[in-house]
Design a protein around this motif. Structure first.
Motif, PDB file in Angstrom:
ATOM      1  N   MET A  66      14.100   9.651  -6.683  1.00 35.37           N
ATOM      2  CA  MET A  66      15.069   8.919  -5.868  1.00 35.37           C
ATOM      3  C   MET A  66      14.391   8.285  -4.656  1.00 35.37           C
ATOM      4  SD  MET A  66      17.320  12.042  -4.444  1.00 35.37           S
ATOM      5  CE  MET A  66      16.629  13.522  -3.753  1.00 35.37           C
ATOM      6  N   ASP A  67      14.867   7.081  -4.322  1.00 33.86           N
ATOM      7  CA  ASP A  67      14.331   6.344  -3.184  1.00 33.86           C
ATOM      8  C   ASP A  67      15.422   6.282  -2.120  1.00 33.86           C
ATOM      9  OD1 ASP A  67      12.933   4.744  -1.468  1.00 33.86           O
ATOM     10  OD2 ASP A  67      13.007   2.934  -2.709  1.00 33.86           O
ATOM     11  N   LEU A  68      15.212   6.995  -1.019  1.00 33.69           N
ATOM     12  CA  LEU A  68      16.220   7.075   0.049  1.00 33.69           C
ATOM     13  C   LEU A  68      15.910   6.005   1.092  1.00 33.69           C
ATOM     14  CD1 LEU A  68      16.245  10.978   0.354  1.00 33.69           C
ATOM     15  CD2 LEU A  68      17.696   9.519  -1.083  1.00 33.69           C
ATOM     16  N   GLY A  69      16.883   5.130   1.356  1.00 34.35           N
ATOM     17  CA  GLY A  69      16.626   3.970   2.208  1.00 34.35           C
ATOM     18  C   GLY A  69      15.931   2.909   1.386  1.00 34.35           C
ATOM     19  N   LEU A 106      11.967   0.336  -6.259  1.00 33.25           N
ATOM     20  CA  LEU A 106      12.615   0.689  -7.538  1.00 33.25           C
ATOM     21  C   LEU A 106      12.227  -0.294  -8.633  1.00 33.25           C
ATOM     22  CD1 LEU A 106      16.169   1.620  -6.195  1.00 33.25           C
ATOM     23  CD2 LEU A 106      14.407   3.198  -7.011  1.00 33.25           C
ATOM     24  N   LYS A 107      12.145  -1.566  -8.254  1.00 30.55           N
ATOM     25  CA  LYS A 107      11.778  -2.579  -9.248  1.00 30.55           C
ATOM     26  C   LYS A 107      10.381  -2.331  -9.795  1.00 30.55           C
ATOM     27  CE  LYS A 107      14.180  -5.842  -6.867  1.00 30.55           C
ATOM     28  NZ  LYS A 107      14.008  -6.968  -5.966  1.00 30.55           N
ATOM     29  N   ARG A 108       9.486  -1.885  -8.929  1.00 27.70           N
ATOM     30  CA  ARG A 108       8.133  -1.574  -9.421  1.00 27.70           C
ATOM     31  C   ARG A 108       8.151  -0.302 -10.267  1.00 27.70           C
ATOM     32  NH1 ARG A 108       3.300  -2.077  -5.216  1.00 27.70           N
ATOM     33  NH2 ARG A 108       2.166  -1.748  -7.157  1.00 27.70           N
ATOM     34  N   LEU A 109       9.007   0.639  -9.894  1.00 26.34           N
ATOM     35  CA  LEU A 109       9.005   1.932 -10.593  1.00 26.34           C
ATOM     36  C   LEU A 109       9.622   1.861 -11.979  1.00 26.34           C
ATOM     37  CD1 LEU A 109       9.891   4.480  -7.762  1.00 26.34           C
ATOM     38  CD2 LEU A 109       7.648   3.827  -8.656  1.00 26.34           C
ATOM     39  N   LYS A 110      10.465   0.848 -12.210  1.00 27.79           N
ATOM     40  CA  LYS A 110      11.187   0.859 -13.490  1.00 27.79           C
ATOM     41  C   LYS A 110      10.247   0.686 -14.685  1.00 27.79           C
ATOM     42  CE  LYS A 110      12.887  -3.702 -14.761  1.00 27.79           C
ATOM     43  NZ  LYS A 110      14.033  -4.513 -15.109  1.00 27.79           N
ATOM     44  N   PHE A 111       9.032   0.226 -14.430  1.00 22.14           N
ATOM     45  CA  PHE A 111       8.103   0.059 -15.549  1.00 22.14           C
ATOM     46  C   PHE A 111       7.168   1.245 -15.737  1.00 22.14           C
ATOM     47  CE2 PHE A 111       9.262  -4.416 -14.790  1.00 22.14           C
ATOM     48  CZ  PHE A 111       9.831  -4.627 -16.045  1.00 22.14           C
ATOM     49  N   HIS A 112       7.412   2.329 -14.997  1.00 22.39           N
ATOM     50  CA  HIS A 112       6.533   3.485 -15.170  1.00 22.39           C
ATOM     51  C   HIS A 112       7.164   4.460 -16.139  1.00 22.39           C
ATOM     52  CE1 HIS A 112       3.318   2.306 -12.557  1.00 22.39           C
ATOM     53  NE2 HIS A 112       4.260   1.590 -11.973  1.00 22.39           N
ATOM     54  N   GLU A 167      12.354   8.827 -16.052  1.00 25.62           N
ATOM     55  CA  GLU A 167      13.533   8.736 -16.919  1.00 25.62           C
ATOM     56  C   GLU A 167      14.794   8.432 -16.122  1.00 25.62           C
ATOM     57  OE1 GLU A 167      13.645  12.405 -19.071  1.00 25.62           O
ATOM     58  OE2 GLU A 167      11.766  11.960 -20.113  1.00 25.62           O
ATOM     59  N   HIS A 168      14.797   8.833 -14.863  1.00 22.22           N
ATOM     60  CA  HIS A 168      16.003   8.672 -14.047  1.00 22.22           C
ATOM     61  C   HIS A 168      15.580   8.207 -12.653  1.00 22.22           C
ATOM     62  CE1 HIS A 168      20.119  10.657 -12.883  1.00 22.22           C
ATOM     63  NE2 HIS A 168      20.003   9.428 -12.431  1.00 22.22           N
ATOM     64  N   LEU A 169      16.100   7.044 -12.258  1.00 17.74           N
ATOM     65  CA  LEU A 169      15.747   6.449 -10.961  1.00 17.74           C
ATOM     66  C   LEU A 169      17.021   6.282 -10.144  1.00 17.74           C
ATOM     67  CD1 LEU A 169      13.505   3.250 -11.281  1.00 17.74           C
ATOM     68  CD2 LEU A 169      13.066   5.271  -9.864  1.00 17.74           C
ATOM     69  N   VAL A 170      16.999   6.720  -8.893  1.00 20.80           N
ATOM     70  CA  VAL A 170      18.169   6.552  -8.025  1.00 20.80           C
ATOM     71  C   VAL A 170      17.740   5.915  -6.714  1.00 20.80           C
ATOM     72  CG1 VAL A 170      19.798   7.845  -6.597  1.00 20.80           C
ATOM     73  CG2 VAL A 170      19.618   8.369  -9.006  1.00 20.80           C
ATOM     74  N   GLY A 171      18.542   4.961  -6.229  1.00 17.51           N
ATOM     75  CA  GLY A 171      18.312   4.364  -4.919  1.00 17.51           C
ATOM     76  C   GLY A 171      19.538   4.582  -4.043  1.00 17.51           C
ATOM     77  N   GLN A 206       0.838  -1.209   0.000  1.00 13.67           N
ATOM     78  CA  GLN A 206       0.000   0.000   0.000  1.00 13.67           C
ATOM     79  C   GLN A 206       0.872   1.258   0.000  1.00 13.67           C
ATOM     80  OE1 GLN A 206      -3.374   0.233   2.774  1.00 13.67           O
ATOM     81  NE2 GLN A 206      -3.127  -1.936   3.159  1.00 13.67           N
ATOM     82  N   ARG A 207       1.983   1.212   0.760  1.00 12.15           N
ATOM     83  CA  ARG A 207       2.884   2.381   0.787  1.00 12.15           C
ATOM     84  C   ARG A 207       3.486   2.598  -0.596  1.00 12.15           C
ATOM     85  NH1 ARG A 207       4.593   0.348   6.365  1.00 12.15           N
ATOM     86  NH2 ARG A 207       6.044  -1.013   5.254  1.00 12.15           N
ATOM     87  N   HIS A 208       3.921   1.511  -1.236  1.00 16.77           N
ATOM     88  CA  HIS A 208       4.519   1.637  -2.568  1.00 16.77           C
ATOM     89  C   HIS A 208       3.479   2.091  -3.592  1.00 16.77           C
ATOM     90  CE1 HIS A 208       8.124  -1.168  -1.422  1.00 16.77           C
ATOM     91  NE2 HIS A 208       8.109  -0.023  -0.769  1.00 16.77           N
ATOM     92  N   GLN A 209       2.249   1.586  -3.460  1.00 20.89           N
ATOM     93  CA  GLN A 209       1.191   2.002  -4.383  1.00 20.89           C
ATOM     94  C   GLN A 209       0.899   3.500  -4.242  1.00 20.89           C
ATOM     95  OE1 GLN A 209       0.001  -0.098  -6.770  1.00 20.89           O
ATOM     96  NE2 GLN A 209      -0.836   1.818  -7.604  1.00 20.89           N
ATOM     97  N   PHE A 210       0.987   3.993  -3.021  1.00 23.92           N
ATOM     98  CA  PHE A 210       0.781   5.425  -2.774  1.00 23.92           C
ATOM     99  C   PHE A 210       1.786   6.232  -3.614  1.00 23.92           C
ATOM    100  CE2 PHE A 210       1.518   9.426  -0.642  1.00 23.92           C
ATOM    101  CZ  PHE A 210       0.259   9.823  -0.228  1.00 23.92           C
ATOM    102  N   VAL A 211       3.045   5.780  -3.619  1.00 24.28           N
ATOM    103  CA  VAL A 211       4.106   6.462  -4.371  1.00 24.28           C
ATOM    104  C   VAL A 211       3.825   6.377  -5.876  1.00 24.28           C
ATOM    105  CG1 VAL A 211       6.580   6.432  -4.937  1.00 24.28           C
ATOM    106  CG2 VAL A 211       5.828   6.044  -2.570  1.00 24.28           C
ATOM    107  N   ILE A 212       3.427   5.195  -6.335  1.00 25.97           N
ATOM    108  CA  ILE A 212       3.156   5.006  -7.766  1.00 25.97           C
ATOM    109  C   ILE A 212       2.002   5.910  -8.219  1.00 25.97           C
ATOM    110  CG2 ILE A 212       2.263   3.309  -9.436  1.00 25.97           C
ATOM    111  CD1 ILE A 212       4.000   1.231  -7.781  1.00 25.97           C
ATOM    112  N   ASP A 213       0.955   5.983  -7.403  1.00 26.08           N
ATOM    113  CA  ASP A 213      -0.179   6.849  -7.753  1.00 26.08           C
ATOM    114  C   ASP A 213       0.263   8.309  -7.835  1.00 26.08           C
ATOM    115  OD1 ASP A 213      -1.764   4.612  -7.777  1.00 26.08           O
ATOM    116  OD2 ASP A 213      -2.634   4.942  -5.784  1.00 26.08           O
ATOM    117  N   PHE A 214       1.160   8.707  -6.921  1.00 27.69           N
ATOM    118  CA  PHE A 214       1.659  10.085  -6.913  1.00 27.69           C
ATOM    119  C   PHE A 214       2.444  10.373  -8.205  1.00 27.69           C
ATOM    120  CE2 PHE A 214       4.655  13.449  -6.101  1.00 27.69           C
ATOM    121  CZ  PHE A 214       3.950  14.359  -5.330  1.00 27.69           C
ATOM    122  N   ILE A 215       3.301   9.424  -8.583  1.00 31.85           N
ATOM    123  CA  ILE A 215       4.130   9.601  -9.779  1.00 31.85           C
ATOM    124  C   ILE A 215       3.269   9.706 -11.031  1.00 31.85           C
ATOM    125  CG2 ILE A 215       5.814   8.415 -11.275  1.00 31.85           C
ATOM    126  CD1 ILE A 215       7.132   7.419  -8.628  1.00 31.85           C
TER     127      ILE A 215
END
Ligand code: SAM
Length: 233
Positions: free
Chosen positions: A24-27, A34-40, A44-48, A6-15
Motif C-alpha cells: 500500500m502507498d499512503l499519500g 502505483l503506476k510503476r508498481l503495477k508492472f511488478h 498481487e494487491h496494490l492499494v493507494g 530515486q525514491r520510487h526506485q528505492f521502493v521498487i528495489d525493496f519489493i
C-alpha cells in the motif's frame, strides 16, 4: 535521475528483494508510484490512499488495464484499490499487508497527527515492512536561496537525529526494528556532514505470526472512501 524517481526506485528495489505481494502507498497523490508498481509481477494487491481525492482521480485512469497489459506475464493476478481518506484514521481494509510505503507524507502532518499516523500504521495496520521517506533538514543549506521549508505545506522538516528518535520510539512502542538510509547525495561529497537529501527509514516487524483474517478485514471499521477498484485477480 531526479530525486522523486530515486525514491520510487528505492521502493521498487525493496519489493524485488523482499517479494512483497500486498503493497500500500499512503499519500499516493497522483498515483505515480502505483503506476510503476503495477508492472511488478511480485505484487498481487496494490492499494493507494490519499486525503485529496481529486489528486488521486486526476490520473488514476492510467492504472486501469490496457489490452496490451494482459500480455505482461503475471499481470492477470493484480488487484488495485484506491481510497480517499486520512492516514490518521484506521480502516480495516488496510490491515495485514506485507509492505506500506509513505513517501514524503509525514512532513505534511501536524505533530499530533504524526503520532496518530504512527499508531494507525504500526499499531493497527501492522504491515510486515514499512518504508517512510521525509526531507532531511540538514541538507537544506545546499539548496541555493532556500530560506524556510522546501515546500510551503510542510509542517516540519527533521534533522537526522529527530527522524531517528521518532523511528526508534516507534520501534519500542510497536515492536519493529529500523534501518535508516536515504537517497540524493550531496554534490561534491559531504555525506557525513549533510546526509542524504531525502532520509528513508525501513522498518521490519519483529513479531511474526500476526495475520489478519478476511473476516476481520471485511467486518472491521471503514473510514476511507473507495474511489476505484480494478480487479484482475
Ligand atoms: N507519495 C507521493 C509520491 O511519492 O509521488 C508524494 C506525496 S505528496 C508530497 C504528499 C501527499 O500527502 C499529498 O498528495 C497529500 O494530499 C497527502 N496527504 C496529506 N495529508 C494526508 C493525510 N492525513 N492522509 C492521507 N494523505 C495525506
Amino acid at each position: 535521475p531526479p530525486l522523486h524517481k530515486q525514491r520510487h526506485q528505492f521502493v521498487i528495489d525493496f519489493i524485488k528483494k523482499y517479494k512483497t505481494k500486498k503493497v500500500m502507498d499512503l499519500g499516493c497523490s497522483e498515483c505515480t508510484l502505483l503506476k510503476r508498481l503495477k508492472f511488478h509481477r511480485e505484487i498481487e494487491h496494490l492499494v493507494g490512499v490519499d486525503i485529496n481525492g481529486a489528486k488521486v482521480k486526476k490520473k488514476m485512469h492510467a492504472l486501469a488495464p490496457l489490452s496490451t497489459d494482459y500480455l505482461q506475464p503475471g499481470f492477470e493476478q493484480l488487484c488495485v484499490e484506491l481510497y480517499q481518506g486520512s492516514v490518521t484514521e484506521p480502516d480495516a481494509r488496510l490491515r495485514g499487508f506485507h509492505l506500506a510505503v509513505s513517501i514524503e507524507l509525514i512532513e505534511h502532518l501536524l505533530l499530533p497527527d504524526v503520532e496518530r499516523f504512527s499508531e494507525v500504521l504500526f499499531g493497527y495496520m501492522a504491515p510486515v515492512h514499512v518504508i517512510i521517506s521525509t526531507p532531511n533538514s540538514e541538507f537544506n543549506p545546499l539548496f541555493p536561496g532556500l530560506t524556510g521549508f522546501r515546500h510551503p505545506d510542510h509542517k516540519f522538516e527533521w534533522t537526522r537525529a529527530q527522524f531517528q528518535s521518532w523511528a526508534q520510539r516507534v520501534c519500542v512502542d510497536f515492536e519493529y526494528e529500523v534501518e535508516i538510509t536515504g537517497v540524493g547525495l550531496p554534490p561534491g561529497g559531504g555525506l557525513k556532514q549533510f546526509g542524504f537529501c531525502s532520509q528513508i527509514a525501513v522498518f521490519h516487524r519483529l513479531k511474526g505470526g500476526f495475520n489478519i483474517s478476511p473476516d476481520e478485514r471485511s467486518q472491521g471499521e471503514t473510514s476511507y472512501t473507495l474511489l476505484q477498484s480494478i480487479n484482475m485477480c
